[in-house]
Enzyme design. Structure first.
Site, mmCIF file in Angstrom:
data_model
loop_
_atom_site.group_PDB
_atom_site.id
_atom_site.type_symbol
_atom_site.label_atom_id
_atom_site.label_comp_id
_atom_site.label_asym_id
_atom_site.label_seq_id
_atom_site.Cartn_x
_atom_site.Cartn_y
_atom_site.Cartn_z
ATOM 1 N N GLY A 133 -7.930 1.255 -1.395
ATOM 2 C CA GLY A 133 -8.185 -0.176 -1.534
ATOM 3 C C GLY A 133 -7.821 -0.963 -0.287
ATOM 4 O O GLY A 133 -7.661 -2.185 -0.350
ATOM 5 N N ILE A 187 5.951 2.687 5.365
ATOM 6 C CA ILE A 187 6.294 1.325 5.792
ATOM 7 C C ILE A 187 6.406 0.335 4.620
ATOM 8 O O ILE A 187 7.389 -0.407 4.546
ATOM 9 C CB ILE A 187 5.315 0.831 6.884
ATOM 10 C CG1 ILE A 187 5.535 1.666 8.153
ATOM 11 C CG2 ILE A 187 5.496 -0.652 7.179
ATOM 12 C CD1 ILE A 187 4.518 1.462 9.240
ATOM 13 N N GLU A 224 -2.812 -2.606 -5.950
ATOM 14 C CA GLU A 224 -3.566 -1.469 -6.471
ATOM 15 C C GLU A 224 -2.555 -0.479 -7.060
ATOM 16 O O GLU A 224 -2.687 -0.020 -8.176
ATOM 17 C CB GLU A 224 -4.319 -0.855 -5.297
ATOM 18 C CG GLU A 224 -4.925 0.480 -5.534
ATOM 19 C CD GLU A 224 -5.504 1.003 -4.220
ATOM 20 O OE1 GLU A 224 -5.806 0.186 -3.330
ATOM 21 O OE2 GLU A 224 -5.628 2.223 -4.071
ATOM 22 N N GLY A 257 0.810 -1.219 0.000
ATOM 23 C CA GLY A 257 0.000 0.000 0.000
ATOM 24 C C GLY A 257 0.839 1.262 0.000
ATOM 25 O O GLY A 257 2.049 1.248 -0.237
ATOM 26 N N ILE A 258 0.161 2.360 0.307
ATOM 27 C CA ILE A 258 0.787 3.682 0.264
ATOM 28 C C ILE A 258 1.342 4.029 1.653
ATOM 29 O O ILE A 258 0.843 3.549 2.650
ATOM 30 C CB ILE A 258 -0.270 4.718 -0.214
ATOM 31 C CG1 ILE A 258 0.373 6.016 -0.655
ATOM 32 C CG2 ILE A 258 -1.354 4.965 0.828
ATOM 33 C CD1 ILE A 258 -0.565 6.894 -1.493
ATOM 34 N N GLY A 259 2.418 4.830 1.714
ATOM 35 C CA GLY A 259 2.991 5.235 3.002
ATOM 36 C C GLY A 259 4.416 4.740 3.140
ATOM 37 O O GLY A 259 4.914 3.983 2.297
HETATM 38 N N1 COA Z 1 -2.577 10.373 16.073
HETATM 39 C C1 COA Z 1 -2.208 11.605 15.642
HETATM 40 N N2 COA Z 1 -1.369 11.806 14.593
HETATM 41 C C2 COA Z 1 -0.901 10.724 13.961
HETATM 42 C C3 COA Z 1 -1.238 9.409 14.352
HETATM 43 C C4 COA Z 1 -2.101 9.254 15.467
HETATM 44 N N3 COA Z 1 -2.475 8.057 15.914
HETATM 45 N N4 COA Z 1 -0.604 8.535 13.535
HETATM 46 C C5 COA Z 1 0.098 9.264 12.655
HETATM 47 N N5 COA Z 1 -0.074 10.580 12.901
HETATM 48 C C6 COA Z 1 0.495 11.686 12.154
HETATM 49 C C7 COA Z 1 1.996 11.495 11.946
HETATM 50 O O1 COA Z 1 2.745 12.016 13.036
HETATM 51 C C8 COA Z 1 2.238 12.261 10.660
HETATM 52 O O2 COA Z 1 2.259 13.660 10.945
HETATM 53 P P1 COA Z 1 3.311 14.614 10.203
HETATM 54 O O3 COA Z 1 2.919 14.537 8.743
HETATM 55 O O4 COA Z 1 3.044 15.936 10.826
HETATM 56 O O5 COA Z 1 4.638 14.017 10.497
HETATM 57 C C9 COA Z 1 0.952 12.015 9.869
HETATM 58 O O6 COA Z 1 -0.036 11.647 10.828
HETATM 59 C C10 COA Z 1 1.112 10.917 8.809
HETATM 60 O O7 COA Z 1 1.531 9.736 9.421
HETATM 61 P P2 COA Z 1 2.477 8.684 8.708
HETATM 62 O O8 COA Z 1 2.384 7.427 9.510
HETATM 63 O O9 COA Z 1 3.837 9.234 8.436
HETATM 64 O O10 COA Z 1 1.774 8.525 7.293
HETATM 65 P P3 COA Z 1 2.177 7.683 6.029
HETATM 66 O O11 COA Z 1 2.628 8.590 4.965
HETATM 67 O O12 COA Z 1 3.067 6.531 6.379
HETATM 68 O O13 COA Z 1 0.736 7.115 5.578
HETATM 69 C C11 COA Z 1 -1.469 6.347 6.077
HETATM 70 C C12 COA Z 1 -0.001 6.307 6.454
HETATM 71 C C13 COA Z 1 -2.193 5.385 6.997
HETATM 72 C C14 COA Z 1 -2.039 7.745 6.240
HETATM 73 C C15 COA Z 1 -1.621 5.881 4.596
HETATM 74 O O14 COA Z 1 -1.034 4.631 4.441
HETATM 75 C C16 COA Z 1 -3.077 5.795 4.171
HETATM 76 O O15 COA Z 1 -3.667 6.800 3.848
HETATM 77 N N6 COA Z 1 -3.648 4.568 4.180
HETATM 78 C C17 COA Z 1 -5.035 4.344 3.815
HETATM 79 C C18 COA Z 1 -5.237 3.880 2.404
HETATM 80 C C19 COA Z 1 -4.540 2.631 2.035
HETATM 81 O O16 COA Z 1 -3.842 2.008 2.792
HETATM 82 N N7 COA Z 1 -4.750 2.199 0.822
HETATM 83 C C20 COA Z 1 -4.181 0.965 0.376
HETATM 84 C C21 COA Z 1 -3.754 0.816 -0.971
HETATM 85 S S1 COA Z 1 -2.754 2.072 -1.749
#
Ligand code: COA
Length: 436
Positions: free
Chosen positions: A338, A221, A240, A217-219
């Site tokens: 997705g 990790i 996806e 996925g996106i992000g």
């Molecule tokens: N409470 C408050 N803030 C939080 C938090 C929590 N529990 N968890 C994360 N954050 C903040 C982080 O500190 C970070 O802030 P910053 O931008 O100011 O540093 C921000 O939220 C983003 O967190 P991060 O974990 O770095 O995001 P990421 O880029 O790794 O993306 C998701 C993670 C979950 C947002 C992303 O994977 C997503 O949108 N997933 C849903 C869709 C998906 O998975 N689709 C699948 C197929 S592509």
């Protein structure tokens, strides 16, 4: 008429193309790296002639006046399947709203269930070949469905877009107008993983056996996992989103797609978002198949893969196993995309597994991402009854089939050690599990 002549006949300027849109109409737009930056930059300039335009977007990458400028109020309203940074910034101003969706049926629900119409579609494509075929290039999530539904289809032709294969072709005769704008393609840089993300990557890699098919996925990790997978053999991709990490695994001979049950020998996905390395890789590559999101993300299609492993990221998980990946409390952050499709699909597959990975803390270690309850207003991306495997830098929690007491124990075990006692106390105090 020969295709070249047809192309010339349909070629208009960008301002002329935008003037095809009329007040009170709906505009559908191609997503992410396939969004048409020339047409979208022009849109705001037509504000004074346009009232009450609905614009459907998904993961927009550019910064455009029609989204950001407060004077666009009443002229443009954005409906969005997946927020990016600019959308988060304007959400509180009321000119934009999120469309809850599972990606495989996002367009279907709007077009058929809600009976909404697309008057005009703005997308992008490669220049045509000698027979008049173009490639929709980097995005096939919703684009073909929107094109088929639209009254007027306008494509921005960019010779820098890769020519991708699969279901991406469209003929010049199927398009109403084309504009030309040969700009560099939007990229998503790869951010180096943090120490915690590397640990998570190691745990996830330990769950992946040779011959598995992966969705990443996106992000941050999912990209961190790549480094730990270099010893694996014959992995496949059914995803996806195509990512840069997949290119590294392919070049290292780890991804061969040879043991896949569906599209054997090919990586399958609906869109590509990354750097030029990825875009060069997917260009004219017979081993990379683009299919519509309605196909790639259909859980029952995903489930036909043998040993299908989905790997996605979350923001918060409560002790029941409810996963929130799309909002920070009541502040909408991204979207479901997705995630639920692929998580469910992986579990339908023989020996499959749906993995959700997250760092155990956020805000520089100030808060735990494993919580007794989701924050007020948090949007549930994966319900507790669908959740499978949760991974943090402190280990793996296998939740499938566990009762609430055992789930809470398993999740507290992978929470950050500084928060474990507090979590246990709160879970007992709230009566979620009276005695842990
Ligand atoms: N409470 C408050 N803030 C939080 C938090 C929590 N529990 N968890 C994360 N954050 C903040 C982080 O500190 C970070 O802030 P910053 O931008 O100011 O540093 C921000 O939220 C983003 O967190 P991060 O974990 O770095 O995001 P990421 O880029 O790794 O993306 C998701 C993670 C979950 C947002 C992303 O994977 C997503 O949108 N997933 C849903 C869709 C998906 O998975 N689709 C699948 C197929 S592509």
């Amino acid at each position: 008429m020969n295709p070249q002549e047809l192309y010339k006949q349909k070629l208009i300027s960008i301002p002329e193309a935008v003037s095809k849109l009329q007040s009170h109409q709906t505009l559908g737009v191609a997503m992410a790296a396939s969004e048409p930056p020339g047409l979208l930059s022009e849109l705001g300039k037509h504000r004074d002639h346009l009232e009450d335009i609905r614009v459907w977007v998904c993961l927009p990458l550019g910064t455009y006046d029609f989204v950001l400028d407060p004077s666009m109020d009443g002229h443009f309203f954005v409906e969005n399947w997946f927020y990016g940074a600019a959308d988060r910034a304007v959400h509180s101003q009321g000119r934009e709203s999120y469309i809850p969706n599972n990606l495989h049926e996002a367009a279907t629900k709007k077009l058929y269930a809600a009976k909404e119409r697309v008057n005009v579609f703005f997308g992008s494509a490669t220049p045509p070949d000698s027979r008049g075929y173009m490639s929709l290039s980097l995005g096939l999530v919703l684009e073909k469905q929107l094109i088929r539904a639209a009254d007027i289809v306008i494509l921005e032709i960019n010779e820098n877009l890769p020519w991708t294969l699969g279901d991406t072709q469209i003929h010049i005769s199927e398009v109403d107008y084309v504009v030309e704008n040969h700009v560099p393609v939007a990229e998503l840089p790869v951010v180096p993983p943090t120490a915690a993300e590397e640990k998570i990557g190691g745990y996830i890699a330990s769950l992946i056996e040779d011959g598995s098919t992966l969705q990443l996925g996106i992000g941050g990790i999912p990209n961190a996992i790549t480094a730990f997978m270099m010893e694996r053999k014959d992995l496949g991709i059914h995803t996806e989103m195509f990512t840069d990490g997949m290119v590294d695994l392919y070049n290292a001979g780890v991804i061969t797609n040879r043991r896949k049950t569906l599209w054997n020998g090919k990586m399958v996905g609906a869109f590509a978002l990354g750097t030029k390395k990825l875009y060069d890789f997917v260009h004219n590559n017979l081993g990379v198949e683009f299919q519509q999101g309605a196909v790639t993300n259909d859980p029952y299609v995903i489930g036909k893969n043998y040993r299908m492993i989905s790997i996605n990221t979350a923001l918060q998980v409560d002790v029941l196993g409810q996963v929130c990946s799309q909002s920070i409390g009541s502040r909408h952050f991204s979207g479901t995309g997705g995630q639920l499709d692929t998580h469910r699909g992986a579990q339908l597959s023989e020996n499959g597994r749906g993995i959700i990975a997250l760092r155990s803390t956020a805000k520089n270690g100030e808060i735990s991402t494993i919580t007794p309850l989701l924050s007020t207003g948090a949007e549930v991306t994966i319900p507790s009854q669908d959740v499978d495997t949760i991974v943090t830098e402190y280990g793996i929690a296998d939740l499938k089939g566990l009762c609430l007491r055992d789930r809470a124990k398993a999740l507290i075990n992978i929470a950050h050690p500084d928060f474990r006692a507090q979590l246990q106390e709160e879970v007992e105090r709230l009566g979620i599990v009276p005695h842990l």
